[in-house]
Design a protein around this motif. Structure first.
Motif, PDB file in Angstrom:
ATOM      1  N   MET A   1      39.726   7.814  15.367  1.00 41.65           N
ATOM      2  CA  MET A   1      39.919   8.366  16.702  1.00 41.65           C
ATOM      3  C   MET A   1      40.615   7.343  17.600  1.00 41.65           C
ATOM      4  O   MET A   1      40.227   6.187  17.681  1.00 41.65           O
ATOM      5  N   ALA A   2      41.669   7.775  18.210  1.00 43.91           N
ATOM      6  CA  ALA A   2      42.453   6.851  19.049  1.00 43.91           C
ATOM      7  C   ALA A   2      41.664   6.523  20.308  1.00 43.91           C
ATOM      8  O   ALA A   2      41.184   7.411  21.010  1.00 43.91           O
ATOM      9  N   LYS A   3      41.508   5.250  20.512  1.00 46.73           N
ATOM     10  CA  LYS A   3      40.772   4.799  21.703  1.00 46.73           C
ATOM     11  C   LYS A   3      41.699   4.910  22.917  1.00 46.73           C
ATOM     12  O   LYS A   3      42.866   4.543  22.852  1.00 46.73           O
ATOM     13  N   LYS A   4      41.155   5.441  23.995  1.00 45.67           N
ATOM     14  CA  LYS A   4      41.993   5.571  25.187  1.00 45.67           C
ATOM     15  C   LYS A   4      42.199   4.189  25.810  1.00 45.67           C
ATOM     16  O   LYS A   4      41.241   3.471  26.052  1.00 45.67           O
ATOM     17  N   LYS A   5      43.466   3.846  26.020  1.00 46.23           N
ATOM     18  CA  LYS A   5      43.761   2.519  26.557  1.00 46.23           C
ATOM     19  C   LYS A   5      43.337   2.449  28.036  1.00 46.23           C
ATOM     20  O   LYS A   5      43.637   3.338  28.818  1.00 46.23           O
ATOM     21  N   ARG A   6      42.602   1.389  28.366  1.00 47.52           N
ATOM     22  CA  ARG A   6      42.136   1.269  29.736  1.00 47.52           C
ATOM     23  C   ARG A   6      43.265   0.784  30.639  1.00 47.52           C
ATOM     24  O   ARG A   6      44.019  -0.116  30.282  1.00 47.52           O
ATOM     25  N   ARG A   7      43.410   1.449  31.773  1.00 46.01           N
ATOM     26  CA  ARG A   7      44.488   1.082  32.688  1.00 46.01           C
ATOM     27  C   ARG A   7      44.116  -0.223  33.420  1.00 46.01           C
ATOM     28  O   ARG A   7      42.971  -0.417  33.817  1.00 46.01           O
ATOM     29  N   ASN A   8      45.089  -1.121  33.549  1.00 44.83           N
ATOM     30  CA  ASN A   8      44.863  -2.350  34.318  1.00 44.83           C
ATOM     31  C   ASN A   8      44.726  -1.983  35.800  1.00 44.83           C
ATOM     32  O   ASN A   8      45.651  -1.468  36.408  1.00 44.83           O
ATOM     33  N   PRO A   9      43.544  -2.238  36.377  1.00 42.63           N
ATOM     34  CA  PRO A   9      43.313  -1.759  37.754  1.00 42.63           C
ATOM     35  C   PRO A   9      44.119  -2.531  38.804  1.00 42.63           C
ATOM     36  O   PRO A   9      44.205  -2.107  39.944  1.00 42.63           O
ATOM     37  N   PHE A  10      44.695  -3.642  38.415  1.00 40.00           N
ATOM     38  CA  PHE A  10      45.447  -4.423  39.410  1.00 40.00           C
ATOM     39  C   PHE A  10      46.908  -4.015  39.492  1.00 40.00           C
ATOM     40  O   PHE A  10      47.667  -4.510  40.298  1.00 40.00           O
ATOM     41  N   ILE A  11      47.322  -3.118  38.566  1.00 39.84           N
ATOM     42  CA  ILE A  11      48.694  -2.601  38.645  1.00 39.84           C
ATOM     43  C   ILE A  11      48.636  -1.288  39.391  1.00 39.84           C
ATOM     44  O   ILE A  11      47.933  -0.365  38.987  1.00 39.84           O
ATOM     45  N   PRO A  12      49.301  -1.201  40.535  1.00 41.77           N
ATOM     46  CA  PRO A  12      49.183   0.038  41.331  1.00 41.77           C
ATOM     47  C   PRO A  12      49.711   1.242  40.554  1.00 41.77           C
ATOM     48  O   PRO A  12      50.605   1.119  39.717  1.00 41.77           O
ATOM     49  N   LYS A  13      49.100   2.424  40.871  1.00 42.05           N
ATOM     50  CA  LYS A  13      49.437   3.632  40.122  1.00 42.05           C
ATOM     51  C   LYS A  13      50.815   4.143  40.510  1.00 42.05           C
ATOM     52  O   LYS A  13      51.646   4.398  39.660  1.00 42.05           O
ATOM     53  N   GLY A  14      51.036   4.232  41.805  1.00 39.95           N
ATOM     54  CA  GLY A  14      52.316   4.809  42.233  1.00 39.95           C
ATOM     55  C   GLY A  14      53.388   3.749  42.385  1.00 39.95           C
ATOM     56  O   GLY A  14      53.509   2.825  41.575  1.00 39.95           O
ATOM     57  N   ASP A  15      54.176   3.879  43.484  1.00 39.80           N
ATOM     58  CA  ASP A  15      55.226   2.895  43.759  1.00 39.80           C
ATOM     59  C   ASP A  15      54.579   1.546  44.085  1.00 39.80           C
ATOM     60  O   ASP A  15      53.462   1.502  44.574  1.00 39.80           O
ATOM     61  N   PRO A  16      55.289   0.491  43.779  1.00 43.97           N
ATOM     62  CA  PRO A  16      54.778  -0.801  44.232  1.00 43.97           C
ATOM     63  C   PRO A  16      54.734  -0.824  45.756  1.00 43.97           C
ATOM     64  O   PRO A  16      55.346   0.015  46.419  1.00 43.97           O
ATOM     65  N   GLN A  17      54.007  -1.809  46.289  1.00 44.79           N
ATOM     66  CA  GLN A  17      53.893  -1.936  47.741  1.00 44.79           C
ATOM     67  C   GLN A  17      55.280  -1.926  48.369  1.00 44.79           C
ATOM     68  O   GLN A  17      56.225  -2.493  47.814  1.00 44.79           O
ATOM     69  N   SER A  18      55.366  -1.319  49.543  1.00 44.47           N
ATOM     70  CA  SER A  18      56.679  -1.267  50.169  1.00 44.47           C
ATOM     71  C   SER A  18      57.088  -2.671  50.611  1.00 44.47           C
ATOM     72  O   SER A  18      56.253  -3.535  50.824  1.00 44.47           O
ATOM     73  N   TRP A  19      58.403  -2.884  50.680  1.00 47.31           N
ATOM     74  CA  TRP A  19      58.879  -4.228  51.036  1.00 47.31           C
ATOM     75  C   TRP A  19      58.470  -4.606  52.441  1.00 47.31           C
ATOM     76  O   TRP A  19      58.312  -5.764  52.772  1.00 47.31           O
ATOM     77  N   PHE A  20      58.203  -3.583  53.257  1.00 45.75           N
ATOM     78  CA  PHE A  20      57.771  -3.865  54.614  1.00 45.75           C
ATOM     79  C   PHE A  20      56.362  -4.446  54.603  1.00 45.75           C
ATOM     80  O   PHE A  20      56.085  -5.432  55.276  1.00 45.75           O
ATOM     81  N   ALA A  21      55.482  -3.834  53.791  1.00 46.62           N
ATOM     82  CA  ALA A  21      54.103  -4.286  53.746  1.00 46.62           C
ATOM     83  C   ALA A  21      54.005  -5.696  53.177  1.00 46.62           C
ATOM     84  O   ALA A  21      53.124  -6.466  53.538  1.00 46.62           O
ATOM     85  N   ARG A  22      54.923  -5.991  52.261  1.00 44.94           N
ATOM     86  CA  ARG A  22      54.896  -7.340  51.684  1.00 44.94           C
ATOM     87  C   ARG A  22      55.392  -8.385  52.679  1.00 44.94           C
ATOM     88  O   ARG A  22      55.313  -9.568  52.413  1.00 44.94           O
TER      89      ARG A  22
END
Lengths: 555, 272
Positions: A1-22
């Motif tokens: 049974m294929a183990k579901k790969k755990r998502r790295n919680p420190f990589i944001p799901k959507g777009d990276p932070q906007s350049w303004f916020a950075r």
């Protein structure tokens, strides 16, 4: 049974932070601010260096043929072209209805021939432009440079024909004249100035003794001795001046005429078109040195700036000597002794605001209070025998220094107070706990540690004072001061004398001189020198501070 | 009756350190106000004996450091600070109006929580108090500096670097240097304000050993947060709470058999 790969919680799901916020925009604004400042400073230094230092480079001389046009643009039939010996100054482009027009400013020199020293030539009218090797530039004490071809040299022993290959006689004669000239200068600055001072002192003594007969007789003898010495010195001067009089240089100028110049006023002769690079460099260094080491001539449009350098440095150093102790003492009182209540705060606000008062106001204060009131009283008390001619009751070095010291006092006070505030309380406690009094703690612990901060204050004060011009015009700086404020005659530092200042020199040469075109390069050179001098004075103070700071760097 | 604190002229220092025997300190009804409303000490009375180590313990803000700073009048520095009551050292009132505070402080040395060597050489740090006292002769200075550094168990570590900046020493060495600097002026009373709180365990141990050794010649008063340390080094211990001395007894009794409930709560870790 294929183990579901755990998502790295420190990589944001959507777009990276906007350049303004950075914070990217802020970073870019900051970086461009810094870049702009650096660029402006660089441009300033480049402009000053390029224009200031290039002035001393032996520029090529041209033989220029110009199509002679009348004011209406018609050809002048009788004289189709005109030959000019010139040096290129600059080209300007102007736009007319008929299109663009380029015209060039040339320097013809030979001011005393009255043909116009500078000439604008429309580039369309230039027929030919060449650089004949035989053209020379004659640098003179007066009337600016002369351009032409060497023709002949008259000496007491006869006339020698000169050509580009056979001009040895000219340089020998120039060396001889140079030697006589420096002897004359030494006589004038040494013996004659000393005799003048003695005569002045004698005059004052004579006025002081009144009707005392034996003393008057003694003074009379003294006077006779002085006047004999004076006559002797004058005779020596005259003899020397006469010994170089019979030297004459003949040039062939651009119109073809011959022109006799007294060699006594010639400083140097250059062949810019046939000089090698090394010779040019040598000539450049000589001219630069002459700029730094001689006095101005021709109402400041030529010659050097030596008295202005000396005046600026002496005034700034004197100012530092005055402002440092007063500023430091005031800061120590405000920070260490004064009760920290509303009165002290009011004084501190007052001090800080003094830094914002326009400098010309200090100049007015210096003139109105220091010069007229304090100086006038001093004259009445100590120099009454010289009155009505003022000694300290007129603008002079001392009052200029004090005025600038007043102007820079807040800077020193603020910097010193900040330094004192940075010293940890634990050091004071440690000293007090050993039985030291407040004064001993201050003197042995606090003041040594705060010295770098005090030096910072003095550095800022120097930076401000060295560039200040406006108040100085009122309290002691003049266009031309014949004598240096510091010399080898007692009392060595002449606090009552007026002096020259580089900042004022820039203003004077740039805006007050009759011959703007001739003076323009000197404005750049003097401004560059002022910048270099300011940086130099600052650097000296910074090195001194760093030396001190080394001791307390762990604090 | 308060006798004026009689002290010898500042330039006369005792020739031998071992002549010091400390002073008995008595505190009677001492109250201290930082301003009209803040009472930091409330009717404190203590008898502190010479050649003993007396420790003040208690939670933060209980007034133990304030009390300590009363013994060399460091509180005089604080504007608006006022005291009532009396402190006497060998029967001499140290708050008598004619007392010269700097003379008092030469007899009552103080070491602070954070090492505070002056930014000068090791030698000059130790010689500072002596120079202030008017000692000029190089040979005597050398002698006292060496003796003080030896007494502070620092001599072997710094004897080759006497001319180096004291700020280059480690924290523990700096603190021992401060102790050497303090004992160089031959005080009778040594006030230690948490002298080991910013040090590592080994340096702490060295300081504690030092306190034990110095005990025979001084009156040592130490403020500490560390109860084990108080138990280890002190002969007498005072527990303070909210500006009052709750219990004052020998260290043995106070730590093993406290009389007061508050003391017991504190030493068993129930509060503080």
């Amino acid at each position: 049974m294929a183990k579901k790969k755990r998502r790295n919680p420190f990589i944001p799901k959507g777009d990276p932070q906007s350049w303004f916020a950075r914070g990217e925009p802020l970073l870019w604004f900051n970086a461009s601010g810094v870049t702009l400042s650096l660029l402006l400073v660089g441009a300033l230094l480049y402009l000053l260096t390029a224009n200031g230092l290039a002035h001393f480079w032996p520029k090529p001389l041209y033989s220029l043929s110009v199509a002679a046009t009348g004011t209406d643009g018609s050809e002048n039939e009788s004289e189709p072209t005109k030959r000019l010996y010139v040096e290129r100054v600059r080209t300007e482009v102007s736009t007319h209805a008929t299109g663009e027009q380029r015209s060039t400013l040339f320097r013809r020199g030979n001011r005393d021939r009255g043909d116009g020293e500078f000439v604008w030539v429309n580039d369309e009218n230039v027929v030919s432009l060449s650089r004949p090797a035989e053209l020379v530039r004659v640098l003179r004490e007066a009337w600016g440079p002369a351009y032409g071809e060497l023709q002949s040299l008259e000496t007491p022993r006869g006339t020698v024909a000169l050509s580009p290959d056979a001009d040895q006689a000219l340089y020998e004669a120039l060396d001889r004249i140079d030697a006589v000239r420096s002897k004359m200068a030494a006589l004038e600055n040494g013996t004659i100035r000393k005799l003048n001072r003695e005569a002045q002192r004698l005059y004052q003594r004579e006025r002081a003794i009144g009707g005392d007969a034996p003393l008057a007789e003694e003074l009379g003898k003294e006077q006779a001795r002085l006047s004999a010495a004076f006559t002797g010195a004058q005779r020596d001067m005259l003899e020397m001046a006469q010994s170089i009089e019979p030297y004459w240089l003949t040039l062939r100028v651009d119109s073809g005429e011959l022109w006799r110049l007294p060699l006594a006023s010639v400083l140097a002769v250059q062949h810019p078109n046939s000089m090698s690079y090394v010779e040019k460099l040598e000539s450049w260094a000589l001219q630069l040195w002459a700029f730094l080491s001689t006095a101005p001539r021709e109402s400041n449009t030529e010659g050097g700036v030596f008295p202005a350098i000396v005046g600026t440095v002496v005034m700034v150093l004197l100012m530092s000597v005055i402002v440092a102790p007063f500023g430091v003492l005031a800061a120590i009182y405000l920070h260490e002794y004064a009760k920290q209540d509303w009165k002290t705060r009011l004084i501190r606000i007052g001090v800080n605001n003094l830094a914002g008062v326009p400098s010309i106001v200090y100049g007015v204060f210096g003139l109105g209070f220091l010069v007229y009131v304090v100086g006038g009283e001093l004259d009445k008390l100590f120099y009454s025998d010289a009155l009505p001619s003022p000694t300290f009751g007129a603008p002079g070095l001392l009052w200029a220094s004090i005025t600038l010291a007043l102007l820079t006092l807040p800077v020193v006070i603020v910097a010193t107070e900040e330094g004192l505030a940075r010293i940890p309380q634990s050091l004071r406690d440690g000293s007090l706990a050993l039985g030291a009094t407040r004064f001993e703690t201050l003197w042995r612990i606090i003041v040594p540690i705060a010295t770098p901060a005090m030096m910072t204050g003095v550095i800022l004060a120097i930076a401000r004072a060295a560039g200040e011009v406006a108040p100085l015009m009122l309290v002691g700086v003049v266009k031309l001061a014949p004598a240096l404020p510091i010399d080898s005659h007692y009392p060595y530092l002449h606090l009552d004398q007026k002096f020259m200042h580089l900042g004022y020199h820039v203003f004077d040469v740039g805006f007050q001189s009759a011959n703007i075109e001739a003076a323009r390069p000197l404005v750049y050179a003097t401004a560059l020198l002022l910048v270099v001098l300011t940086i130099g004075l600052n650097l000296f103070a910074v090195l001194l501070r760093n030396h001190l700071r080394e001791k307390y760097k762990a604090l | 009756m308060s006798a004026e604190l009689s002290l010898k002229p500042r330039h006369l220092l005792p020739a031998k350190a071992n002549k010091r025997t400390g002073m008995n300190v008595s505190v009677d009804g001492l109250s201290l106000y930082y301003d009209r409303h803040t009472k930091a000490l409330d009717d404190v009375s203590l008898r502190i004996k010479r050649q003993q180590v007396t420790a003040f313990i208690g939670p933060s803000g209980c007034g133990k450091s304030t009390l300590l700073r009363c013994f060399n009048r460091m509180n005089d520095q604080i504007e608006g600070c006022r005291i009532e009551g009396r402190i006497r050292m060998d029967k001499m009132d140290i708050y008598h109006p004619r007392v010269d505070v700097s003379l008092l402080r030469r007899r009552v040395g103080m070491v602070f929580q954070k090492p505070n060597p002056f930014p000068m050489s090791v030698y000059e740090n130790v010689a500072y108090g002596l120079r202030i006292g008017g000692l000029r002769r190089r040979r005597e200075l050398d002698e006292v500096v060496e003796r003080s550094l030896r007494a502070a168990a620092l001599w072997d570590e710094v004897k080759d670097r006497l001319n180096e900046n004291a700020l280059a020493l480690s924290g523990g060495q700096q603190q021992r240097l401060v102790i050497a600097r303090t004992i160089a002026v031959e005080p009778d009373v040594l006030l230690l304000d948490e002298p080991a709180s910013s040090l590592d365990p080994i340096s702490t141990l060295k300081i504690e050993e030092l306190i034990y050794e110095l005990k025979s010649r001084y009156t040592i008063i130490i403020v500490t947060h560390n109860m084990q340390q108080a138990a280890r080094v002190s002969d007498m211990t005072a527990f303070m709470y909210q500006g009052r001395v709750i219990e004052f007894d020998t260290a043995d009794r106070l730590f093993t058999n406290p009389k007061e409930k508050q003391t017991e709560d504190y030493i068993t870790g129930r509060y503080g």
